[in-house]
Motif scaffolding. Structure first.
Motif, PDB file in Angstrom:
ATOM      1  N   THR A  34       0.554  -1.276   0.226  1.00  0.00           N
ATOM      2  CA  THR A  34      -0.429   0.064   0.168  1.00  0.00           C
ATOM      3  C   THR A  34       0.885   1.351  -0.036  1.00  0.00           C
ATOM      4  N   PRO A  35       0.597   2.177  -0.767  1.00  0.00           N
ATOM      5  CA  PRO A  35       1.577   3.986  -0.945  1.00  0.00           C
ATOM      6  C   PRO A  35       1.470   4.004  -0.044  1.00  0.00           C
ATOM      7  N   SER A  36       2.446   5.210   0.481  1.00  0.00           N
ATOM      8  CA  SER A  36       1.974   5.633   1.540  1.00  0.00           C
ATOM      9  C   SER A  36       0.906   7.010   1.357  1.00  0.00           C
ATOM     10  N   VAL A  37       0.814   7.216   0.723  1.00  0.00           N
ATOM     11  CA  VAL A  37      -0.082   8.140  -0.391  1.00  0.00           C
ATOM     12  C   VAL A  37      -1.294   7.816  -0.646  1.00  0.00           C
ATOM     13  N   GLY A  51      -4.927   3.402  -4.376  1.00  0.00           N
ATOM     14  CA  GLY A  51      -5.284   1.638  -3.509  1.00  0.00           C
ATOM     15  C   GLY A  51      -3.482   0.741  -4.068  1.00  0.00           C
ATOM     16  N   ALA A  52      -4.141  -0.166  -2.910  1.00  0.00           N
ATOM     17  CA  ALA A  52      -3.045  -1.646  -2.346  1.00  0.00           C
ATOM     18  C   ALA A  52      -2.863  -2.419  -3.823  1.00  0.00           C
ATOM     19  N   VAL A  53      -1.964  -3.216  -3.556  1.00  0.00           N
ATOM     20  CA  VAL A  53      -1.319  -4.195  -4.820  1.00  0.00           C
ATOM     21  C   VAL A  53      -1.803  -5.164  -3.782  1.00  0.00           C
ATOM     22  N   ARG A  80       8.086   8.842  -1.572  1.00  0.00           N
ATOM     23  CA  ARG A  80       6.960   7.872  -0.771  1.00  0.00           C
ATOM     24  C   ARG A  80       7.836   6.957  -0.393  1.00  0.00           C
ATOM     25  N   THR A  81       6.220   6.246   0.123  1.00  0.00           N
ATOM     26  CA  THR A  81       7.243   4.635   0.577  1.00  0.00           C
ATOM     27  C   THR A  81       5.601   3.578   0.763  1.00  0.00           C
ATOM     28  N   ALA A 117       8.087   5.091   7.712  1.00  0.00           N
ATOM     29  CA  ALA A 117       7.092   5.141   6.360  1.00  0.00           C
ATOM     30  C   ALA A 117       6.855   7.553   6.760  1.00  0.00           C
ATOM     31  N   SER A 118       6.877   7.481   4.958  1.00  0.00           N
ATOM     32  CA  SER A 118       6.539   8.636   4.251  1.00  0.00           C
ATOM     33  C   SER A 118       5.433   9.177   3.733  1.00  0.00           C
ATOM     34  N   THR A 119       5.193  10.389   4.139  1.00  0.00           N
ATOM     35  CA  THR A 119       4.242  10.471   2.777  1.00  0.00           C
ATOM     36  C   THR A 119       5.125  11.355   1.502  1.00  0.00           C
ATOM     37  N   GLY A 120       6.249  11.784   1.668  1.00  0.00           N
ATOM     38  CA  GLY A 120       7.419  12.604   0.546  1.00  0.00           C
ATOM     39  C   GLY A 120       6.920  13.363   0.707  1.00  0.00           C
TER      40      GLY A 120
END
Length: 446
Positions: A34-37, A51-53, A80-81, A117-120
Motif C-alpha cells: 500500500t503506498p504511503s499516500v 489503492g493497494a496491490v 513516498r514509501t 513511513a514517509s508521505t513524500g
C-alpha cells in the motif's frame, strides 16, 4: 495492464527461496503493498495511481510483482514509501515499510531495508507550472492578483513564497475538506461504499470476515468454543491429557514407547548396544561370522552343502546327470547271478525247474495221459532226461537188461509178438508190454 512506456517501475520478489517455515515448508498467504499516500499522479505520463496491490504466494512461498518506484520521475509526491502487510493462513505475519527507488530494477524482498513511513515531499503535479514559477509571476504582476484595491501593496516575492509553502502544508488549503468528507461520511459506517465485496478484497480480507460464529461448516469458532477450551495446551506438555495410555493407543504406539533404555528384561536396546554392534552385517554377506562351519552345523546342513556338482568322487550329481536317465544301458552282470557269483539266483526264485530229480510243471502230462515215443519224448513232458532214465529203469528189466523192442501205438488193439525183444503199447488206456514169447505185462493200469 502495465504502465505506459517510460514509467519507472521495480520488479519485487520474495527472494530465491521465498517465505519458509523453520522446517523448510513454504508459507501460504497474501502480501499487500500500500503506498504511503492515497493518491500519486503524473501529468507527464497521464497516470493516477490509487489503492493497494495484493499478491498471493505460490506453492513454493514466492511471488513476483511490478510496482511503481517510490521516486519515479514525473510522479508526485516524491520520496513516498510502501507499507508491506504479510497475511499468512498458516502463521502470523507482520507489517513494515520499504522504499523502492528506480535504481533497483529487480530486487528481492529479503535485501530491501525497512524504513520509516514517509508521505513524500512536493505538491501534486501542477500542469500549469511549478510553484516557483507561479510565485515569480505573482511577484511581478501589475494587475490586482488578489482582488483587492489597486492601492494595496503587492505581495513581495518572499511573502508569496511563504504563503505558497503554507498553502502546500495546509490540511485543507482550498476549504473543500467538508465536501470530501461527504463522499465517505463516517456516519454512514461504510454503507455508502460502491461494493462491499470489492472493499473487502482491497483490504485483503478473507471469507472468514463475513462468516458468522458457529460450529457448522462455513462458520468461525468463538473464542470460548468448547472445542478450543477443551484442547490440550502446549504449555502443559501434554500433562492435561485425559489419559496418557489412551493417547498412546490412539497414536498407535507400542509399549516400547514407555520403556527405558537398558539391557535387562523390559528395556529397549540403545543404538550402541554391544549386542547390536556385534550382529552380522548384511553388507558382509556372512563373511563376518566367527566360524562358517559352526554356522552350517547350527543350521543342520550336511557335508553336501559344500560339495561341487560333478561326476567324480566327492561331488554331487546334477539333476540332468546322464547316469540318472532311464534310457541307460545296464552293465553286463550275469556272472554275479551264477551259483558262484556275488548275487546267485536259485531256479525256484525265478520259477525254473531243477536240473535233478523228477520235476513237474503246471500243465505237465502224466504217463497215464501220454506214452513217450522213442527215441524222443512228447514236448508236454518237462525233464526228458529224467523221463528216459525212468523208462530205462522200468523197461530194461523186462527186456533182459536191454530195451530192444518197439514202442507201438495202435488203435487200441494188442500188437503181434515181436520176433525178438518186446513191444510197449497202450490198450484200453493202460500201458502194457508184450515180450517175444507173447507174455503181456500191464505196467500202468487204466
Amino acid at each position: 495492464m502495465p504502465f505506459p512506456s517510460g514509467v519507472q517501475t521495480v520488479t519485487l520478489t520474495a527472494g530465491a527461496s521465498g517465505y519458509r517455515h523453520p522446517d523448510g515448508t513454504p508459507y501460504v498467504g497474501t502480501i499487500r503493498f500500500t503506498p504511503s499516500v492515497s493518491r500519486v499522479t503524473s501529468a507527464t505520463h497521464g497516470v493516477i495511481v490509487l489503492g493497494a496491490v495484493n499478491v498471493t504466494l505460490s506453492a513454493s512461498g514466492n511471488f513476483s510483482v511490478e510496482l511503481l518506484s517510490t521516486d519515479a520521475s514525473g510522479f508526485l509526491p516524491a520520496g513516498r514509501t510502501y507499507r508491506v502487510d504479510e497475511e499468512f493462513t498458516n502463521a502470523p505475519g507482520e507489517a513494515y515499510n520499504i522504499s523502492l527507488p528506480a535504481s533497483s530494477a529487480v530486487v528481492g524482498l529479503p535485501s530491501v531495508a525497512r524504513v520509516e513511513a514517509s508521505t513524500g515531499a512536493g505538491a501534486a503535479y501542477d500542469p500549469a507550472g511549478t510553484a516557483a514559477a507561479l510565485v515569480a509571476a505573482h511577484a511581478v504582476a501589475t494587475t490586482n492578483v488578489h482582488g483587492i484595491a489597486d492601492t494595496a501593496v503587492l505581495e513581495t516575492t518572499a511573502g508569496a513564497t511563504a504563503k505558497v509553502t503554507a498553502h502546500v502544508a495546509a490540511t485543507d488549503p482550498h476549504g473543500d475538506r467538508a465536501y470530501a468528507d461527504t463522499k465517505l461520511a463516517k456516519t454512514s459506517n461504510l454503507s455508502d461504499v460502491a461494493s462491499a465485496a470489492t472493499a473487502r478484497t482491497n483490504l485483503g480480507l478473507g471469507t472468514a470476515a463475513v462468516a458468522n460464529v458457529g460450529t457448522g461448516a462455513g462458520t468461525v469458532a468463538a473464542g470460548d468454543d468448547s472445542r478450543i477450551t477443551g484442547a490440550a495446551q502446549k504449555a502443559s506438555n501434554l500433562s492435561d491429557l485425559g489419559s496418557a495410555p489412551t493417547a498412546r493407543t490412539n497414536l498407535g504406539l507400542g509399549d516400547a514407547a514407555t520403556k527405558n533404555v537398558g539391557t535387562a528384561s523390559g528395556t529397549v536396546a540403545a543404538g550402541d548396544d554391544s549386542r547390536v554392534t556385534g550382529a552380522a552385517q548384511k553388507a558382509s554377506n556372512l563373511s563376518d561370522l566367527a566360524s562358517a562351519s559352526t554356522a552350517r552345523s547350527n543350521l543342520g546342513l550336511g557335508d553336501s552343502a559344500t560339495r561341487n556338482v560333478g561326476t567324480s568322487a566327492g561331488t554331487v550329481a546334477a539333476g540332468n546327470d546322464s547316469r540318472l536317465s532311464d534310457a541307460r544301458t545296464p552293465t553286463a552282470h550275469a556272472s554275479s547271478h551264477a551259483s558262484a557269483g556275488s548275487d546267485p539266483i536259485s531256479p525256484s526264485s525265478i520259477g525254473a525247474l531243477a536240473s535233478t530229480g523228477d520235476q513237474l510243471f503246471t500243465g505237465e502230462l502224466s504217463f497215464v495221459d501220454r506214452i513217450p515215443v522213442l527215441p524222443g519224448f512228447d514236448p508236454a513232458f518237462g525233464n526228458q532226461a529224467i523221463r528216459k532214465a525212468w523208462a530205462d529203469a522200468t523197461f530194461l528189466p523186462l527186456a533182459g537188461g536191454t530195451l530192444t523192442g518197439l514202442l507201438y501205438i495202435g488203435n487200441n488193439s494188442e500188437p503181434s509178438a515181436p520176433v525178438s525183444g518186446g513191444v510197449l503199447y497202450v490198450q484200453g488206456g493202460a500201458l502194457k508190454y508184450k515180450g517175444s514169447s507173447g507174455t503181456v505185462t500191464t505196467i500202468a493200469p487204466a
